[in-house]
Design an enzyme around this catalytic site. Structure first.
Site, PDB file in Angstrom:
ATOM      1  N   LYS A  93      46.126  52.429  38.378  1.00 55.02           N
ATOM      2  CA  LYS A  93      45.749  51.112  37.832  1.00 55.02           C
ATOM      3  C   LYS A  93      44.800  50.458  38.801  1.00 55.02           C
ATOM      4  O   LYS A  93      45.065  50.394  40.006  1.00 55.02           O
ATOM      5  CB  LYS A  93      47.023  50.243  37.684  1.00 55.02           C
ATOM      6  CG  LYS A  93      46.747  48.861  37.122  1.00 55.02           C
ATOM      7  CD  LYS A  93      46.662  48.868  35.607  1.00 55.02           C
ATOM      8  CE  LYS A  93      46.009  47.629  35.019  1.00 55.02           C
ATOM      9  NZ  LYS A  93      44.525  47.755  34.905  1.00 55.02           N
ATOM     10  N   GLN A 114      44.297  49.213  46.590  1.00 54.11           N
ATOM     11  CA  GLN A 114      44.994  48.947  45.326  1.00 54.11           C
ATOM     12  C   GLN A 114      46.408  49.544  45.327  1.00 54.11           C
ATOM     13  O   GLN A 114      47.318  48.986  44.708  1.00 54.11           O
ATOM     14  CB  GLN A 114      44.163  49.541  44.179  1.00 54.11           C
ATOM     15  CG  GLN A 114      44.473  48.971  42.813  1.00 54.11           C
ATOM     16  CD  GLN A 114      43.791  47.629  42.556  1.00 54.11           C
ATOM     17  OE1 GLN A 114      42.618  47.477  42.827  1.00 54.11           O
ATOM     18  NE2 GLN A 114      44.525  46.680  42.020  1.00 54.11           N
ATOM     19  N   LYS A 117      48.570  46.954  47.141  1.00 56.96           N
ATOM     20  CA  LYS A 117      48.582  45.713  46.360  1.00 56.96           C
ATOM     21  C   LYS A 117      49.508  45.870  45.152  1.00 56.96           C
ATOM     22  O   LYS A 117      50.370  45.030  44.886  1.00 56.96           O
ATOM     23  CB  LYS A 117      47.152  45.422  45.886  1.00 56.96           C
ATOM     24  CG  LYS A 117      47.001  44.167  45.087  1.00 56.96           C
ATOM     25  CD  LYS A 117      45.642  44.079  44.381  1.00 56.96           C
ATOM     26  CE  LYS A 117      44.467  44.220  45.314  1.00 56.96           C
ATOM     27  NZ  LYS A 117      43.195  43.812  44.671  1.00 56.96           N
ATOM     28  N   LYS A 129      40.665  53.129  41.297  1.00 53.63           N
ATOM     29  CA  LYS A 129      39.497  52.239  41.176  1.00 53.63           C
ATOM     30  C   LYS A 129      38.327  53.058  40.669  1.00 53.63           C
ATOM     31  O   LYS A 129      38.282  54.271  40.866  1.00 53.63           O
ATOM     32  CB  LYS A 129      39.145  51.664  42.546  1.00 53.63           C
ATOM     33  CG  LYS A 129      38.305  50.405  42.475  1.00 53.63           C
ATOM     34  CD  LYS A 129      39.185  49.186  42.267  1.00 53.63           C
ATOM     35  CE  LYS A 129      38.392  47.925  42.089  1.00 53.63           C
ATOM     36  NZ  LYS A 129      39.282  46.739  42.161  1.00 53.63           N
ATOM     37  N   GLY A 168      38.675  45.040  34.980  1.00 55.54           N
ATOM     38  CA  GLY A 168      37.412  44.548  35.530  1.00 55.54           C
ATOM     39  C   GLY A 168      37.430  44.414  37.045  1.00 55.54           C
ATOM     40  O   GLY A 168      38.453  44.554  37.695  1.00 55.54           O
ATOM     41  N   ASP A 169      36.267  44.158  37.593  1.00 58.15           N
ATOM     42  CA  ASP A 169      36.071  43.814  39.008  1.00 58.15           C
ATOM     43  C   ASP A 169      34.660  43.225  39.061  1.00 58.15           C
ATOM     44  O   ASP A 169      34.158  42.735  38.029  1.00 58.15           O
ATOM     45  CB  ASP A 169      36.234  45.057  39.905  1.00 58.15           C
ATOM     46  CG  ASP A 169      36.359  44.721  41.389  1.00 58.15           C
ATOM     47  OD1 ASP A 169      37.457  44.339  41.828  1.00 58.15           O
ATOM     48  OD2 ASP A 169      35.346  44.797  42.130  1.00 58.15           O
ATOM     49  N   THR A 213      43.568  36.076  38.834  1.00 59.53           N
ATOM     50  CA  THR A 213      43.315  36.378  40.244  1.00 59.53           C
ATOM     51  C   THR A 213      43.084  35.090  41.025  1.00 59.53           C
ATOM     52  O   THR A 213      43.650  34.886  42.110  1.00 59.53           O
ATOM     53  CB  THR A 213      42.114  37.333  40.392  1.00 59.53           C
ATOM     54  OG1 THR A 213      42.310  38.432  39.500  1.00 59.53           O
ATOM     55  CG2 THR A 213      42.002  37.850  41.812  1.00 59.53           C
ATOM     56  N   ASN A 244      34.417  35.413  38.609  1.00 59.53           N
ATOM     57  CA  ASN A 244      35.721  35.247  37.967  1.00 59.53           C
ATOM     58  C   ASN A 244      36.791  34.732  38.936  1.00 59.53           C
ATOM     59  O   ASN A 244      37.505  33.779  38.628  1.00 59.53           O
ATOM     60  CB  ASN A 244      36.139  36.593  37.356  1.00 59.53           C
ATOM     61  CG  ASN A 244      37.538  36.544  36.801  1.00 59.53           C
ATOM     62  OD1 ASN A 244      38.487  36.948  37.457  1.00 59.53           O
ATOM     63  ND2 ASN A 244      37.682  36.009  35.602  1.00 59.53           N
ATOM     64  N   SER A 380      47.601  41.988  34.735  1.00 61.71           N
ATOM     65  CA  SER A 380      47.236  43.193  33.971  1.00 61.71           C
ATOM     66  C   SER A 380      48.499  43.956  33.574  1.00 61.71           C
ATOM     67  O   SER A 380      48.610  44.469  32.451  1.00 61.71           O
ATOM     68  CB  SER A 380      46.348  44.113  34.811  1.00 61.71           C
ATOM     69  OG  SER A 380      45.008  43.674  34.809  1.00 61.71           O
TER      70      SER A 380
HETATM   71  P1  NDP Z   1      32.294  38.661  39.735  1.00 66.80           P
HETATM   72  O1  NDP Z   1      31.308  39.707  39.436  1.00 66.80           O
HETATM   73  O2  NDP Z   1      32.821  37.813  38.639  1.00 66.80           O
HETATM   74  O3  NDP Z   1      31.741  37.664  40.846  1.00 66.80           O
HETATM   75  C1  NDP Z   1      31.365  38.151  42.092  1.00 66.80           C
HETATM   76  C2  NDP Z   1      30.838  36.992  42.918  1.00 66.80           C
HETATM   77  O4  NDP Z   1      30.609  37.445  44.253  1.00 66.80           O
HETATM   78  C3  NDP Z   1      29.492  36.475  42.426  1.00 66.80           C
HETATM   79  O5  NDP Z   1      29.388  35.121  42.766  1.00 66.80           O
HETATM   80  C4  NDP Z   1      28.513  37.337  43.202  1.00 66.80           C
HETATM   81  O6  NDP Z   1      27.234  36.751  43.361  1.00 66.80           O
HETATM   82  C5  NDP Z   1      29.199  37.425  44.548  1.00 66.80           C
HETATM   83  N1  NDP Z   1      28.831  38.700  45.199  1.00 66.80           N
HETATM   84  C6  NDP Z   1      29.071  39.952  44.725  1.00 66.80           C
HETATM   85  N2  NDP Z   1      28.563  40.874  45.534  1.00 66.80           N
HETATM   86  C7  NDP Z   1      27.974  40.183  46.526  1.00 66.80           C
HETATM   87  C8  NDP Z   1      27.281  40.571  47.665  1.00 66.80           C
HETATM   88  N3  NDP Z   1      27.062  41.872  47.960  1.00 66.80           N
HETATM   89  N4  NDP Z   1      26.838  39.596  48.510  1.00 66.80           N
HETATM   90  C9  NDP Z   1      27.051  38.285  48.228  1.00 66.80           C
HETATM   91  N5  NDP Z   1      27.712  37.864  47.131  1.00 66.80           N
HETATM   92  C10 NDP Z   1      28.162  38.793  46.309  1.00 66.80           C
HETATM   93  O7  NDP Z   1      33.507  39.411  40.485  1.00 66.80           O
HETATM   94  P2  NDP Z   1      34.994  38.929  40.729  1.00 66.80           P
HETATM   95  O8  NDP Z   1      35.048  37.449  40.893  1.00 66.80           O
HETATM   96  O9  NDP Z   1      35.852  39.585  39.710  1.00 66.80           O
HETATM   97  O10 NDP Z   1      35.322  39.639  42.127  1.00 66.80           O
HETATM   98  C11 NDP Z   1      35.171  38.980  43.389  1.00 66.80           C
HETATM   99  C12 NDP Z   1      36.019  39.694  44.420  1.00 66.80           C
HETATM  100  O11 NDP Z   1      37.396  39.629  44.043  1.00 66.80           O
HETATM  101  C13 NDP Z   1      35.728  41.182  44.629  1.00 66.80           C
HETATM  102  O12 NDP Z   1      35.978  41.516  45.975  1.00 66.80           O
HETATM  103  C14 NDP Z   1      36.785  41.865  43.754  1.00 66.80           C
HETATM  104  O13 NDP Z   1      37.047  43.175  44.189  1.00 66.80           O
HETATM  105  C15 NDP Z   1      37.960  40.941  43.999  1.00 66.80           C
HETATM  106  N6  NDP Z   1      39.030  40.968  43.014  1.00 66.80           N
HETATM  107  C16 NDP Z   1      38.779  40.787  41.691  1.00 66.80           C
HETATM  108  C17 NDP Z   1      39.823  40.779  40.795  1.00 66.80           C
HETATM  109  C18 NDP Z   1      39.628  40.503  39.344  1.00 66.80           C
HETATM  110  O14 NDP Z   1      40.629  40.428  38.618  1.00 66.80           O
HETATM  111  N7  NDP Z   1      38.419  40.296  38.858  1.00 66.80           N
HETATM  112  C19 NDP Z   1      41.209  41.044  41.221  1.00 66.80           C
HETATM  113  C20 NDP Z   1      41.370  41.129  42.652  1.00 66.80           C
HETATM  114  C21 NDP Z   1      40.308  41.114  43.490  1.00 66.80           C
HETATM  115  P3  NDP Z   1      26.017  37.254  42.407  1.00 66.80           P
HETATM  116  O15 NDP Z   1      26.343  36.698  41.054  1.00 66.80           O
HETATM  117  O16 NDP Z   1      24.818  36.677  43.035  1.00 66.80           O
HETATM  118  O17 NDP Z   1      26.046  38.764  42.453  1.00 66.80           O
HETATM  119  O1  2IT Z   2      41.039  44.398  42.719  1.00 62.38           O
HETATM  120  C1  2IT Z   2      41.796  44.222  41.756  1.00 62.38           C
HETATM  121  O2  2IT Z   2      43.018  44.088  41.896  1.00 62.38           O
HETATM  122  C2  2IT Z   2      41.208  44.149  40.412  1.00 62.38           C
HETATM  123  N1  2IT Z   2      39.975  44.219  40.293  1.00 62.38           N
HETATM  124  C3  2IT Z   2      42.071  44.017  39.201  1.00 62.38           C
HETATM  125  C4  2IT Z   2      42.687  45.333  38.816  1.00 62.38           C
HETATM  126  C5  2IT Z   2      43.430  45.340  37.503  1.00 62.38           C
HETATM  127  O3  2IT Z   2      43.795  46.448  37.109  1.00 62.38           O
HETATM  128  O4  2IT Z   2      43.664  44.288  36.901  1.00 62.38           O
END
Ligand code: NDP
Ligand code: 2IT
Length: 448
Positions: A93, A114, A117, A129, A168-169, A213, A244, A380
């Site tokens: 997952k 993961q 976590k 992943k 997603g991520d 998240t 997100n 999830s």
């Molecule tokens: P999104 O794609 O929704 O947003 C990512 C954000 O981070 C954007 O503002 C983006 O800016 C910025 N960003 C991404 N890459 C870079 C980079 N290389 N340098 C600077 N800024 C960057 O992703 P999420 O919000 O889903 O994910 C954010 C973090 O949280 C990640 O580390 C992800 O692994 C983690 N995460 C996500 C989960 C989820 O459920 N979605 C769960 C747990 C962890 P820009 O738009 O300019 O690219």
């Molecule tokens: O980093 C993370 O935990 C996620 N991107 C979410 C993973 C999931 O299966 O909901």
């Protein structure tokens, strides 16, 4: 660098040798192994069964070509990945990341994190992943759809509700998951809801998954504050990112009485002393898929900066929610000097090891991503439960479950840190508690 325990150093050497050039994966493994010295001393049976050497080697790694046709009729080629890391606790997952920086080392670091976590959530989910070096930025909806359909055409052979359940991520949100699920449904001729999570509410998704998240991150940090007799009320908070995770973390901080004064994207950061207007931020980033500078153009109290680091903005609490290694040693020194007392990772591994050491020596409480941001994957798993029982719960019920799960994760980390003589060390608590549950399951399942 600290010395690893004599049983753990050869495990790390083997990881370096087997996975050359994958610096993020090396970093993620080192950070876990660094915490496990007291565990291997206490549990020689883990060493005898080679649990450590097995847990750092993915069960399966899939790399594939993703050909698609752009709007100008040119053939484009991307690379797709799925790393099925560990299925001792349940089906693999974990999310899918679409970003130009994606390569095997990033997918492996994320898949490795993961495992622990998902274990910490207490739910029946293994770790995996995937993703691609595809960049959704600047692509039309039709291009994103054709890419997702091609990606799923290959991925579909490797996933399933009992095998591997992506979500997603970075770069993969509701739009991408819709196209991915549509193609899976078409290829298999089955409405197998449990094969993906993060689905839309009209096609099998769960309430609160979108918010989970970010909300979960703040529920965890609220527990840390409660344990010191404090709360978010009146706190000045900086949240990096504006995707997100960041958006719903900001919303929850403000619901709890704090003020978020800055957020960012990859082009720079905005400061808004009046507190971030979440609706405006959603319009700029979620609806219009625009750049963060547009927020400042539309809000008189805000200014945009493309130079320097968001961590220069003084705050009580820092919540990195963008990407790996976005907060380095010099940022950590600045935060500590400006009076920050709590850092919680909404993103995966946003803090460098050197920065984490600065926080430890400056007395800044540091809460690691594998505990703090586990609310996304936990919800999830709640989505999978609802899909399996063909049920759908209310927002309130699901949000209550999320809050309860985050409190449980917080307490498990804090109690484990106490038990191993590291009170207040959330890194040790998370790594040890997460590891022990997987290790016990691996031991029970035999050498597989
Ligand atoms: P999104 O794609 O929704 O947003 C990512 C954000 O981070 C954007 O503002 C983006 O800016 C910025 N960003 C991404 N890459 C870079 C980079 N290389 N340098 C600077 N800024 C960057 O992703 P999420 O919000 O889903 O994910 C954010 C973090 O949280 C990640 O580390 C992800 O692994 C983690 N995460 C996500 C989960 C989820 O459920 N979605 C769960 C747990 C962890 P820009 O738009 O300019 O690219
Ligand atoms: O980093 C993370 O935990 C996620 N991107 C979410 C993973 C999931 O299966 O909901």
């Amino acid at each position: 660098m600290t010395q690893l325990h004599p049983h753990l150093a050869p495990v790390f050497d083997e990881v370096l040798h087997r996975n050359p050039g994958e610096s993020e994966f090396h970093q993620a493994v080192f950070e876990v192994l660094e915490s496990l010295g007291p565990v291997v001393t206490k549990r020689p049976d883990y060493v005898d069964a080679a649990i450590l050497r097995r847990i750092v080697e993915p069960e399966r790694q899939i790399i594939f070509r993703v050909p698609w046709v752009d709007d100008a009729s040119n053939v484009q080629i991307n690379r797709g990945f799925r790393v099925q890391f560990n299925s001792a606790l349940g089906p693999f997952k974990g999310g899918l990341r679409f970003h130009p920086s994606v390569y095997l080392g990033i997918v492996k670091f994320l898949g490795f994190e993961q495992i622990f976590k998902n274990s910490l959530t207490g739910m029946p989910i293994g770790g995996g992943k995937g993703g691609s070096d595809f960049d959704p930025k600047g692509k039309s909806d039709a291009e994103v759809m054709r890419f997702c359909q091609s990606f799923m055409t290959e991925l579909s052979r490797h996933i399933g509700q009992y095998t591997d359940v992506p979500a997603g991520d970075i770069g993969v949100g509701g739009r991408e998951l819709g196209y991915l699920f549509g193609q899976y449904k078409r290829l298999t001729n089955a409405y197998e809801s449990g094969v993906l999570t993060g689905k839309g509410l009209t096609w099998g998704g769960s309430q609160v998954r979108k918010e989970a998240t970010g909300y979960g991150t703040i529920y965890f940090l609220d527990e840390v504050l409660h344990s010191r007799g404090d709360s978010f009320e009146g706190k000045r908070v900086v949240v990096s990112g504006s995707g997100n995770v960041a958006i719903y973390a900001i919303e929850k901080v403000q619901q709890l009485g704090g003020t978020v004064v800055a957020c960012s994207d990859s082009s720079g950061y905005i400061v808004d002393e009046a507190g971030i207007d979440v609706e405006l931020l959603q319009d700029v980033k979620e609806v219009r898929r625009g750049r963060i500078a547009e927020y400042a153009e539309r809000r008189p109290s805000a200014s945009f900066t493309s130079e320097g680091s968001i961590w220069q903005v003084a705050c009580d609490i820092a919540v990195p929610c963008a990407t790996q290694n976005e907060l380095d040693e010099s940022d950590a020194n600045t935060l500590a000097a400006n009076g920050c007392t709590l850092v919680g990772e909404g993103a995966n591994m946003p803090t460098t090891q050197a920065a984490a050491r600065v926080f430890a020596s400056a007395g800044v409480t540091f809460a690691p991503g594998k505990a703090v941001n586990a609310g996304g994957v936990a919800t999830s798993a709640l989505e999978m439960q609802q899909n399996a029982s063909r049920d759908s719960w209310t927002f309130e019920h699901t949000d209550d479950r999320l809050e309860e799960i985050m409190k449980g994760i917080h307490d498990r980390c804090a109690e484990t840190a106490d038990e191993y003589g590291r009170p207040g060390d959330y890194v040790a608590g998370a790594n040890i508690a997460g590891f022990n549950r997987v290790a016990d399951a691996m031991l029970a399942l035999g050498v597989i």
